[in-house]
Design a protein around this motif. Structure first.
Motif, PDB file in Angstrom:
ATOM      1  N   LEU A   1       2.562  -8.079   7.444  1.00  0.00           N
ATOM      2  CA  LEU A   1       2.083  -8.816   7.393  1.00  0.00           C
ATOM      3  C   LEU A   1       2.095 -10.000   8.787  1.00  0.00           C
ATOM      4  O   LEU A   1       2.495 -10.781   8.450  1.00  0.00           O
TER       5      LEU A   1
ATOM      6  N   GLN B   1       8.474  -5.932   7.145  1.00  0.00           N
ATOM      7  CA  GLN B   1       8.338  -5.865   5.741  1.00  0.00           C
ATOM      8  C   GLN B   1       9.403  -4.523   4.824  1.00  0.00           C
ATOM      9  O   GLN B   1       9.617  -3.985   6.107  1.00  0.00           O
TER      10      GLN B   1
ATOM     11  N   ARG C   1      -0.330  -1.375   3.867  1.00  0.00           N
ATOM     12  CA  ARG C   1      -0.324  -1.748   5.428  1.00  0.00           C
ATOM     13  C   ARG C   1      -1.755  -1.643   5.711  1.00  0.00           C
ATOM     14  O   ARG C   1      -1.658  -1.980   6.601  1.00  0.00           O
TER      15      ARG C   1
ATOM     16  N   TYR D   1      -3.217  -4.555   4.655  1.00  0.00           N
ATOM     17  CA  TYR D   1      -3.073  -6.215   6.370  1.00  0.00           C
ATOM     18  C   TYR D   1      -4.365  -5.551   7.122  1.00  0.00           C
ATOM     19  O   TYR D   1      -4.059  -6.502   7.644  1.00  0.00           O
ATOM     20  N   ASN D   2      -3.956  -4.052   7.701  1.00  0.00           N
ATOM     21  CA  ASN D   2      -5.072  -3.950   8.327  1.00  0.00           C
ATOM     22  C   ASN D   2      -6.842  -4.306   8.722  1.00  0.00           C
ATOM     23  O   ASN D   2      -7.541  -3.965   9.028  1.00  0.00           O
TER      24      ASN D   2
ATOM     25  N   PHE E   1      -2.118  -8.431  -3.744  1.00  0.00           N
ATOM     26  CA  PHE E   1      -0.438  -8.885  -2.634  1.00  0.00           C
ATOM     27  C   PHE E   1      -0.307  -9.647  -3.824  1.00  0.00           C
ATOM     28  O   PHE E   1       1.012  -9.643  -3.976  1.00  0.00           O
TER      29      PHE E   1
ATOM     30  N   TYR F   1       4.074 -11.246   3.772  1.00  0.00           N
ATOM     31  CA  TYR F   1       2.464 -11.148   3.489  1.00  0.00           C
ATOM     32  C   TYR F   1       2.454 -12.907   2.875  1.00  0.00           C
ATOM     33  O   TYR F   1       0.959 -12.623   2.042  1.00  0.00           O
TER      34      TYR F   1
ATOM     35  N   VAL G   1      -0.972 -13.896   4.304  1.00  0.00           N
ATOM     36  CA  VAL G   1      -1.975 -12.824   3.539  1.00  0.00           C
ATOM     37  C   VAL G   1      -2.623 -13.914   2.666  1.00  0.00           C
ATOM     38  O   VAL G   1      -3.997 -14.082   3.207  1.00  0.00           O
TER      39      VAL G   1
END
Length: 820
Positions: free
Chosen positions: A16, A33, A141, A144-145, A174, A189, A192
């Protein structure tokens, strides 16, 4: 100038990017990552295509490339399509330690370069732990998107259409995997969590003026906060579903010290200048205040709106769960009267009896129970302080046990809403991961969740989770599944090695050695070794902490004597190893592994034991001695009467001249005129006619041998790892010219990993030497290895020589060096 190479072990393969970029000119900074200090080593499957990615931070127009450990050409330098998601795919064919490296640089100043390396252990045989890691990979993943990268909701996550609750659940996914405000700044991360918290604390908080309630009284009582300002905090709306998810994300964002020191300034006047801890306290006050205030003040709870007179157990669990998290994580307790009210509601809403719906919890007043609401009832009981032995909790657990494998829409299987409630109930009451009423619920859940993944288009570059009975939508289901798969990625396990099977006589001491057991995670250690000498009466550690006399032992080694039973007997001896989990050095849960060997106890004679001086390495034309004189017979008074050799691998012993010339009992010699390789086997027979053969051992006869190793250059690649370029000296020790000589490094000591393995040396005259190529300036070498100083030294170097001589082409595998 910044130049660094930073190493991490692969955990989830799901990066991320930092969403907030500095406006000040900054050096290139690459993250990949996995990252951070609180993650566990993961591993991949040989032949499986993996998605690898990272991001780059700074102000320049960067170009990046990927490099790989398996000889695959590096990708070309190119500007990334998106600096926050620089991805590639790769497949490792071999089961071995591997790496992939992302490097980015400023093309106008290539000294401004940064690299991050993803290290992963590739395994050849699949298992549920690897599948779990792969599922977490894909889910994080995908998540994250799904973050919003612009607009008024920047930093929030797509989900149910209500970004606040979805963002809270995404952040829990997370945070449950160790990525939070306490993470190292290199944790990709961490951004995030920072961005998600910034969004919910910028968009959703509303200050609420509270008054004392008729049933609860003062909602601010019960904690250590002394503001008593009659203020509470609500998130998004008066619907009691939304605030709890965001509160749980806040109290799981870091330690208590972090919560008290992290001050918010995101532009919302309701929370600006407050610490996360103060925000959690005021949110707790609001949730207590919003509890129902009716029902004769004996059975109140929550419904969907503030002060609803009739609670229900689908909405009721979320405020209780958020309040339980606040108390557990940061010691923020609630007014005990609110718990008393909730306790009364739990008694009123539980279905009577012990069969069918009995013990389950209903939506409002009982017309029928279901799995999700019953799990919610257990959560609520834990919050109010009901002991697990209380009959109400036990009846609820009975219901959950009876219906654990139910597949209907109101059951458990593949219903993420119900599964999350059950998962939290188990965690809050501390019910073991592998034993809920004899059910290994974590393994069952892992199986279900791993198999619930559905792969999306390349737009999302990953995969998501989807229950059969959906909880809102793909996004929310994915965040929930990831939270359930926590608290940590499945670790590499210890591996027990009990040793080979044994055949012994009764009354003799049988020795057991578990010292070859290993832990496949190099950051962890083996802690306890337990031996059980006979599996037919059960494993002693299943009955108590200590073995009875003769049942087993504790320690790396052990020994036992088996009595004569007047007939041959076979005993299964079991070794269980446990790692150092649950200690400061390894806070992960302890992991165990078991291995068994067979002890065959005869009542008569046992065969002799063949012992050789192999394996053997030699040069052409020089006699090789094959010595089996160290062989022995374990029976007192017995002798070995026959030694037989098979030196050409055809299974026939004592052929003349193929199997050598006898020199002494057990000793033969043989001369090999040309380079070759093969195997030798010794068979011994005692005076009772009992015989046994040794394992086939290697013979290598060559002309080209490595005689010296010199380091040409070294580059530090991590805290404990160093990349060495080497100059290897090879000598022709025969009397014939070698043409087209190619040397390949096939084996290294345990603390090294091969990176570059082959050197073409051309023609080498008799007694001549040649050296492999190495350039210290360019940091290139025909032969290079990575040294890990944390791994003890052991093992040897091994080579393969391939050449032409006297018109014949030779390939000599597994050639040991003459040099140490």
């Amino acid at each position: 100038m910044k130049r660094s190479i930073k190493w991490r072990w692969l955990v989830m393969l799901a990066p991320l990017a930092m969403l907030a970029m500095s406006s000040v000119e900054a050096a290139v900074n690459v993250r990949v990552q996995p990252s951070g200090d609180n993650v566990t080593t993961a591993y991949a499957l040989s032949g499986e295509q993996r998605i690898l990615f990272g991001n780059v931070e700074g102000a320049a127009a960067y170009e990046c490339r990927w490099q790989f450990s398996d000889g695959t050409p590096a990708t070309a330098w190119a500007a990334p399509g998106a600096t926050r998601f620089i991805n590639t795919t790769h497949t490792y064919a071999s089961a071995a330690p591997h790496w992939a490296r992302l490097t980015c640089r400023d093309p106008g100043n290539i000294a401004d370069t940064d690299s991050e390396t993803i290290n992963m252990l590739v395994i050849g045989t699949d298992n549920l732990n690897r599948q779990k890691n792969d599922a977490i990979d894909d889910g994080l993943r995908y998540s994250y998107n799904r973050i919003l990268t612009g607009g008024s909701y920047q930093g929030c996550f797509y989900g149910s259409g209500q970004y606040g609750a979805s963002t809270g659940m995404a952040l829990l996914a997370f945070e449950n995997h160790g990525h939070n405000l306490d993470s190292n700044d290199e944790d990709i991360y961490k951004a995030v969590v920072e961005e998600g918290l910034a969004c919910i604390l910028r968009v959703y908080p509303t200050a609420i003026n509270m008054t004392n309630q008729a049933c609860v009284g003062d909602p601010e009582l019960g904690d250590t906060d002394a503001d008593n300002d009659n203020k509470g905090l609500r998130f998004q709306s008066t619907n009691q579903y939304y605030t709890p998810f965001m509160m749980m994300a806040i109290v799981n964002a870091g330690s208590l010290a972090t919560g008290q020191s992290h001050v918010v300034n995101y532009g919302n006047a309701a929370v600006n200048g407050m610490s996360l801890y103060d925000i959690a306290v005021d949110t707790k006050d609001y949730l207590v205040w919003s509890q129902g205030d009716a029902n004769s003040c004996v059975r109140n709870g929550w419904r969907y709106w503030e002060h609803s007179a009739g609670p229900d157990n689908s909405a009721n669990q979320w405020p209780a769960l958020a309040l339980a998290e606040a108390a557990t994580r940061w010691g923020i307790d609630s007014n005990p009267v609110a718990k008393t009210q909730q306790d009364g509601w739990l008694t009123a809403s539980q279905y009577p009896g012990t069969t069918g719906h009995g013990g389950g919890f209903c939506y409002t007043y009982c017309g029928g129970a279901n799995y999700a609401r019953t799990a919610a009832g257990v959560i609520d009981h834990q919050w109010v302080g009901t002991a697990i032995g209380d009959s109400r909790v036990q009846r609820a657990l009975d219901y959950l046990e009876r219906n654990f494998f139910t597949t209907a829409s109101d059951g458990n299987t593949r219903n993420f809403y119900a599964m999350y409630g059950f998962y939290k109930a188990m965690k809050l009451y501390g019910i073991p991961d592998d034993n809920f009423r004899g059910i290994d619920w974590t393994q069952e859940y892992t199986n279900w969740l791993v198999n619930s993944r559905q792969f999306t288009s390349a737009t999302y570059k990953g995969s998501y989770f989807r229950g059969i009975y959906n909880w809102f939508n793909t996004d929310f289901d994915t965040y929930v599944a990831l939270a359930i798969l926590a608290p940590e990625v499945a670790s590499l396990p210890p591996v027990a090695q009990a040793g080979p099977d044994q055949s012994v006589l009764p009354g003799t001491v049988v020795n057991f050695d578990g010292s070859t057991s290993v832990h496949t995670d190099p950051t962890k250690a083996l802690f306890v070794f337990r031996w059980d000498f006979d599996a037919t009466d059960g494993l002693w550690w299943e009955a108590g902490p200590f073995p009875a006399a003769g049942e087993g032992a504790v320690g790396v080694t052990a020994s036992n004597v088996y009595a004569d039973t007047s007939s041959p007997e076979d005993y299964t001896v079991t070794l269980q190893v446990t790692d150092n989990g649950g200690t400061p050095a390894n806070p992960d849960p302890a992991m165990t592994d078991s291995d068994a060997l067979n002890v065959h106890v005869e009542t008569f004679q046992v065969p002799p034991v063949p012992v050789t001086n192999g394996p053997w390495a030699a040069i052409p034309g020089v006699p090789v001695t094959f010595d089996g004189s160290a062989s022995f017979d374990p029976n007192p008074g017995d002798t070995i009467t026959s030694y037989e050799w098979d030196l050409d691998g055809d299974g026939v012993f004592n052929e003349v001249p193929d199997d050598g010339t006898p020199v002494a009992p057990g000793v033969v010699t043989k001369t090999f005129p040309a380079p070759t390789s093969g195997v030798a086997t010794l068979r011994v027979t005692d005076n009772h006619g009992a015989s046994a053969a040794s394992d086939a051992e290697f013979i290598a006869v060559g002309l080209a041998y490595v005689t010296d190793y010199v380091n040409c250059w070294v580059t530090r690649t991590g805290r404990y790892t160093y990349h060495y370029g080497m100059v290897i000296t090879v000598e022709n020790i025969g009397d014939a010219e070698l043409q087209n000589l190619e040397m390949t490094l096939t084996g290294v000591p345990d603390n090294r990993t091969i990176v570059d393995d082959t050197s073409l040396l051309g023609t080498l005259a008799p007694a001549a030497q040649a050296a492999t190529a190495c350039d210290p300036g360019a940091k290139t070498a025909d032969i290079s290895t990575v040294l890990n100083r944390r791994v003890p030294f052991g093992g040897t170097w091994e080579w393969k020589a391939e050449f032409d001589s006297d018109g014949t082409h030779y390939v000599i595998p597994n050639l040991p060096p003459l040099a140490p």
